[in-house]
Motif scaffolding. Structure first.
Motif, PDB file in Angstrom:
ATOM      1  N   GLU A 118       2.108   1.847  -3.524  1.00 56.16           N
ATOM      2  CA  GLU A 118       1.045   2.372  -4.392  1.00 56.16           C
ATOM      3  C   GLU A 118       0.752   3.831  -4.082  1.00 56.16           C
ATOM      4  O   GLU A 118       0.566   4.655  -4.969  1.00 56.16           O
ATOM      5  CB  GLU A 118      -0.245   1.538  -4.221  1.00 56.16           C
ATOM      6  CG  GLU A 118      -0.115   0.070  -4.629  1.00 56.16           C
ATOM      7  CD  GLU A 118      -0.011  -0.139  -6.147  1.00 56.16           C
ATOM      8  OE1 GLU A 118       0.153   0.860  -6.885  1.00 56.16           O
ATOM      9  OE2 GLU A 118      -0.074  -1.320  -6.591  1.00 56.16           O
ATOM     10  N   GLU A 171       0.842  -1.207   0.000  1.00 55.04           N
ATOM     11  CA  GLU A 171       0.000   0.000   0.000  1.00 55.04           C
ATOM     12  C   GLU A 171       0.871   1.249   0.000  1.00 55.04           C
ATOM     13  O   GLU A 171       0.558   2.242  -0.650  1.00 55.04           O
ATOM     14  CB  GLU A 171      -0.914   0.023   1.231  1.00 55.04           C
ATOM     15  CG  GLU A 171      -1.936  -1.102   1.287  1.00 55.04           C
ATOM     16  CD  GLU A 171      -1.388  -2.385   1.927  1.00 55.04           C
ATOM     17  OE1 GLU A 171      -0.164  -2.663   1.834  1.00 55.04           O
ATOM     18  OE2 GLU A 171      -2.185  -3.113   2.523  1.00 55.04           O
ATOM     19  N   ARG A 227       3.532   6.207  -5.123  1.00 50.02           N
ATOM     20  CA  ARG A 227       3.508   6.336  -6.583  1.00 50.02           C
ATOM     21  C   ARG A 227       2.475   7.391  -6.985  1.00 50.02           C
ATOM     22  O   ARG A 227       2.747   8.256  -7.805  1.00 50.02           O
ATOM     23  CB  ARG A 227       3.139   4.977  -7.176  1.00 50.02           C
ATOM     24  CG  ARG A 227       2.629   5.029  -8.602  1.00 50.02           C
ATOM     25  CD  ARG A 227       2.340   3.622  -9.127  1.00 50.02           C
ATOM     26  NE  ARG A 227       3.418   3.208  -9.970  1.00 50.02           N
ATOM     27  CZ  ARG A 227       3.684   1.945 -10.318  1.00 50.02           C
ATOM     28  NH1 ARG A 227       2.954   0.969  -9.851  1.00 50.02           N
ATOM     29  NH2 ARG A 227       4.675   1.667 -11.120  1.00 50.02           N
ATOM     30  N   GLN A 228       1.344   7.350  -6.324  1.00 47.56           N
ATOM     31  CA  GLN A 228       0.245   8.238  -6.650  1.00 47.56           C
ATOM     32  C   GLN A 228       0.552   9.689  -6.226  1.00 47.56           C
ATOM     33  O   GLN A 228       0.505  10.601  -7.043  1.00 47.56           O
ATOM     34  CB  GLN A 228      -0.981   7.685  -5.926  1.00 47.56           C
ATOM     35  CG  GLN A 228      -2.295   8.309  -6.244  1.00 47.56           C
ATOM     36  CD  GLN A 228      -3.334   7.843  -5.211  1.00 47.56           C
ATOM     37  OE1 GLN A 228      -3.223   6.748  -4.628  1.00 47.56           O
ATOM     38  NE2 GLN A 228      -4.306   8.677  -4.956  1.00 47.56           N
TER      39      GLN A 228
END
Lengths: 296, 758
Positions: free
Chosen positions: B415, B412, B418-419
């Motif tokens: 992710e 998580e 990255r966002q």
């Protein structure tokens, strides 16, 4: 922190009293204002004096004034931060304003003075290079007399100047910038924002209507025992159009003037490379300012 | 997850913050005692020498000098934190036969004022027989190198090996194998408060030591053993401490000298170090020479890793054995792979000893591991975040022989980072001089190991409740600036259902707070002390619950809740009484015995390393000036799984501080040394980043619930100090094409790396 050796602390209320004191104690006296250099040096035992004369209560000594015909006068006790925010300094002396904005820390800028920065005579002194580029001189006063010393004759070595123990820096006089002139100062150091300069380059450049150089001074900081004038580079630029190639060659000439050493802050090799880079950048910016171009 | 959101997960400012900001908080050097003497140390001026003679006669003659001691006057008992392995205890408080680094303590003096003490310390004359000195692990382990300690042949004091799986086989079978060499350097903890200690003599040959430490119980034990007096004769009191970061977790020679001379003179003795002492002689992070070999399948599955490390320990072990152990563990974290071999050697050199420092082996291991992941990603043609996702650990994963990961928000974190960083778009758009890079981390929430060989529980708490609705918490938990004085009161308040302001805290006095506590290190305090506090609070609640059953004639099937300063029937909240009233009634039934309970925590059956692990990922964005080589970090983005954050503001504070330390480690901080002598001994030349250098920082929480943690919490202190270096190094590579395998990434190295400087 080791305790400081004992000393007598004097806070005269007039310049006459101050001059009397430094004259009387000339055998062992230091003049102080913000104390940002002197106090740590005394704590470390590097500076020793039986008497310290503070100028903070001498009236009128902190004045900063500018006249187009007479130039800038920075009083002996004017704080670095006051010089930095003075509108005439910002308008006419951007290299000095930049140095006073960036040097040391906000606390030191609020306490320390430009005169003190010069009197401390560190080869890396941030205000020295711009003031050299502007052709500044110092008004040194002692009981019964005063003299004016060009800044480039003032420094004699690391921590050493031509000032006598009984002399006080009354003011720094900086000529008014001519028309079509530009000035700039840049520095590099390992810590990006709050640091002593590992290398600094300042320049002031004056162009004629055709864009040829009719006046130039370049000063290098932290690459010699004192702040240095780069005369070879200056001579190279005179009467010439300062194009990119010329600036690169002038930068190389600055490198030849520099006498850098290896120390804990940088290697001599790196310092030489930085003199080249900074000199080119500073001269290019001076040129843009002198031509009235946007000099971002 | 039954907790009060007003307390757990809130952003609560430090309860001690105002006193610290306004200067009211008392640190050790602020304290003065009647008749107090001032101490000073005489330190070795040579990096390696036999002591032939110490002449103290001139020092003793100076007016105002009250005592002068050398190693010969002391009991000469060696000490070290690894009591479990007595052979590892290699330090003497004052040198007897040999000195091993410039700054090694030889003699101590105390006098009526500091100036006299310094003068006397300088007047001590030492006759040396100089020995050849060694300054790097390579020199130290070369054949025929001079030995620092006769007991350690080859100058290796400890070797740690881990091995599982078929390393050779998997590397042979891998589609892609790479081997890289990394070098990382020493940096200073640079805590704002230099070390300070005051020993106050007491009747019966006892002594109280006020000291700036993060491990008072360890100091108590080792001070007693080196003074050769009973442990109970030594009381250690921690005052406010201005940071430690691992640099204050051992007994130190000035603590010994203060106590030893206080007992001899009958007067309090104070030692306070200067910044220059700290930078010249202080503990530091281990420099390491690292070799790492990894094998992947062509689609990015990490198969095996061969990891070899030499730690430059300086002159003594200090906390080096733990760093050697943990470095191997951290080399094995974050990713799953089938075979692992680690060989870590702790090597002596004639430099100030390295020791524990925030991250404890992990920043070094991660610089190698994470840089190598980034390098492998490029060659495999896989996005670095994707490569990590392929291999990332998850909840329930097992590290062979080491631990089971009881909660893990690593995927998580990847992710989310990255966002928020705009990774995908920014990595595609290649602008010269601008780059984006990533580094990841995992860290322990306290250690399960007992190298100190404590006979007590790892953490303890004593809770007393009063009829006025207040409580008192007595604990040895050690707030050195990181905030447990606030966070532990939050935990107690949440468990007892009372306000934080109701809790009086008595902390860190080895004579008054319950035995024992291993101190602040390894990010253990919140989890271990938090659990001990919950244990005590539950016992208190069990003493209070009968009151409600009795008063309200409740059916025994009911459950009682504690909320908002009330004790209530869960199924019928109207049936309640105030907490104070409940305590009043309970006390009535106890015939004068206070309502006090003790709670304890010791991790048992939790593998070899830690009961819980944090995870996270960080992206750094840089701008590199390709003419000056200056790297400016323009942004950082961090996603972090610390379980349930007990105090969000405190976690963010840890992040900010970690980024500051990470910046310095990566870009500017280093000891400039020549022949064992440190040349940059002030902050003018030791380039620690300043407030103005801090980049903007975006932080995303990845909340997991850690079953072993108090209210689901894990560590948030040290893990964050790990990812910044590899993230910046990767960003510099993206910006310039120069991949730094050695720290720090100075402007000079960048210019050389891109061919702009010879």
């Amino acid at each position: 922190m080791p305790n400081m050796p004992r000393f007598n602390f004097h806070r005269p209320g007039t310049m006459e009293e101050a001059l009397d004191l430094v004259s009387r104690f000339r055998a062992s006296v230091k003049v102080m204002c913000g104390g940002t250099d002197l106090v740590p040096k005394m704590r470390a035992g590097v500076a020793v004096a039986e008497n310290v004369v503070s100028l903070t209560r001498v009236p009128g000594l902190s004045t900063i004034s500018y006249r187009d015909d007479d130039g800038l006068v920075i009083g002996g006790t004017a704080r670095i931060s006051d010089v930095a925010r003075h509108p005439d300094v910002r308008r006419h002396y951007p290299a000095l304003a930049y140095a006073c904005d960036k040097m040391a820390t906000v606390q030191i800028r609020n306490m320390g003075t430009v005169a003190g920065n010069l009197a401390n005579a560190a080869p890396s002194a941030d205000t020295a290079a711009p003031l050299l580029a502007y052709g500044a001189s110092l008004v040194l006063v002692e009981r019964g007399g005063r003299r004016q010393v060009p800044l480039e004759d003032f420094f004699t070595g690391p921590g050493l100047t031509v000032a006598e123990p009984m002399e006080i820096i009354e003011a720094i006089r900086v000529p008014a910038p001519p028309l079509r002139s530009g000035s700039a100062y840049l520095r590099v150091s390992a810590r990006s924002k709050v640091d002593i300069a590992a290398v600094g380059v300042a320049a002031a450049l004056n162009l004629d209507l055709e864009g040829r150089v009719i006046g130039v001074r370049i000063a290098l900081a932290a690459v010699g025992p004192t702040p240095l004038r780069a005369r070879q580079a200056e001579d190279m630029l005179m009467e010439q159009i300062p194009d990119h190639d010329l600036l690169a060659r002038a930068g190389a000439a600055c490198v030849r003037t520099a006498k850098p050493i290896d120390d804990v802050r940088a290697s001599a090799n790196f310092r030489r490379a930085m003199v080249q880079t900074l000199a080119q950048r500073v001269l290019a910016r001076c040129g843009r300012l002198a031509r009235g171009e946007d000099a971002q | 997850m039954n907790h009060n959101p007003k307390i757990i997960g809130a952003s609560i400012p430090r309860l001690d913050g105002k006193d610290k900001v306004t200067g009211r908080a008392l640190y050790t050097d602020d304290l003065k005692f009647p008749g107090m003497l001032y101490g000073a140390l005489h330190r070795s001026r040579l990096p390696h020498a036999r002591i032939k003679k110490v002449d103290t006669s001139a020092a003793k003659k100076i007016k105002g000098v009250k005592d002068v001691v050398t190693g010969a006057d002391t009991p000469q008992i060696k000490y070290g934190n690894w009591r479990l392995v007595p052979g590892s205890q290699d330090e003497l408080p004052l040198a007897v036969d040999k000195v091993r680094f410039i700054g090694d303590e030889i003699a101590a003096v105390c006098a009526v004022d500091r100036e006299t003490a310094i003068k006397a310390a300088e007047a001590i004359e030492v006759e040396y027989e100089e020995l050849p000195a060694i300054y790097s692990v390579e020199e130290a382990t070369a054949e025929g190198a001079p030995l620092l300690h006769d007991e350690s042949p080859g100058n290796v004091s400890l070797t740690r090996e881990i091995s599982y799986g078929d390393l050779e086989g998997l590397l042979a079978q891998a589609d892609y194998v790479r081997e890289d060499f990394f070098k990382v350097h020493a940096v200073s903890h640079a805590y704002l408060e230099p070390c300070s200690s005051i020993a106050v003599p007491e009747e019966g040959g006892r002594v109280t030591l006020y000291t700036s430490t993060q491990t008072p119980y360890i100091v108590q034990c080792l001070l007693a053993s080196t003074l050769d007096i009973p442990e109970n004769h030594v009381r250690v009191v921690k005052t406010q401490v201005g940071g430690g970061f691992g640099g204050k977790m051992e007994m130190r020679p000035w603590e010994f000298a203060a106590a030893f001379m206080a007992l001899r003179t009958g007067r309090p003795v104070k030692f306070t170090l200067t910044r220059s002492d700290e930078l010249a002689f202080g503990r530091r992070r281990h420099p390491m020479s690292i070799r790492s070999k990894v094998g992947f399948t062509k689609d990015g599955k990490l198969l095996a890793k061969d990891f070899e490390v030499m730690l430059d320990g300086g002159a003594y072990n200090a906390m080096g054995p733990t760093a050697t152990f943990l470095c191997g563990t951290f080399g094995n974290m974050l990713y799953n792979f089938q075979a692992y071999r680690y060989r870590g050697r702790h090597v002596y050199t004639n430099k100030p000893p390295a020791s524990a420092m925030r991250g404890f082996g992990a920043p070094q291991a991660a610089f190698a591991q994470e840089s190598q992941m980034n390098m492998a990603a490029e060659e495999l043609g896989i996005d670095p975040i994707d490569l990590r996702l392929i291999n990332a650990m998850e909840t329930g994963d097992v590290i062979p022989d080491v631990a089971t990961i009881s909660s893990c928000g690593f995927k998580e974190s990847l992710e989310k980072v990255r966002q928020v960083s705009g990774w995908d778009a920014k990595r595609k758009e290649k602008k010269p001089g601008v780059g984006l890079g990533i580094g990841c981390f995992s860290f322990i929430s306290g250690g399960v190991f007992n190298w100190f060989n404590t006979k007590y529980n790892f953490a303890a708490a004593e809770v007393t409740v009063y009829p006025d609705g207040t409580a008192q918490l007595n604990t040895m938990a050690c707030d050195i600036g990181q905030g447990p004085d606030t966070v532990l009161r939050q935990i107690l308040a949440a468990e007892l259902g009372i306000g934080i302001e109701k809790i009086r805290l008595v902390s860190m006095d080895t004579a008054l707070t319950p035995k024992a506590d291993l101190g602040t290190w390894g990010s253990r305090v919140t989890l271990m002390n938090g659990n001990a506090i919950i244990d005590a609070a539950k016992k208190i609640k069990d003493m209070l619950k009968p009151v409600l059953f009795d008063h309200l004639d409740l059916n025994q099937i009911h459950e009682i809740a504690f909320e908002d300063d009330r004790v209530l029937v869960k199924a019928n909240p109207k049936k309640s009484m105030s907490f104070g009233e409940c305590v009043y009634h309970a006390l009535r039934g106890r015939r004068g015995e206070p309502l006090t309970a003790r709670g304890y925590y010791t991790p048992r059956d939790k593998g070899l390393v830690s009961p819980a692990f944090s995870f996270g990922a960080q992206v750094a964005e840089v701008a590199v000036d390709q003419d000056t080589g200056l790297v400016t970090v323009t942004n950082t983005y961090t996603a972090h799984d610390c379980g349930v954050a007990i105090n969000k503001m405190a976690v963010e504070g840890q992040l900010e501080g970690a980024i500051q330390m990470g910046l310095g480690y990566t870009l500017s901080e280093a000891f400039v040394m020549e022949q064992g002598r440190t040349l940059n001994t002030s902050f003018l030349d030791y380039k620690m980043p300043a407030a103005e250098d801090m980049p903007p920082s975006t932080y995303v929480e990845v909340e997991t619930y850690e079953p072993e943690g108090p209210f689901g919490a894990k560590e948030a202190g040290e893990g964050l100090a790990i990812p910044t270096a590899p993230a910046i190094a990767d960003a510099v590579y993206q910006a310039t094409g120069f991949r730094a395998l050695e720290l720090p990434i100075t402007p000079e190295k960048v210019l050389k790396g891109i061919g702009r400087l010879k």
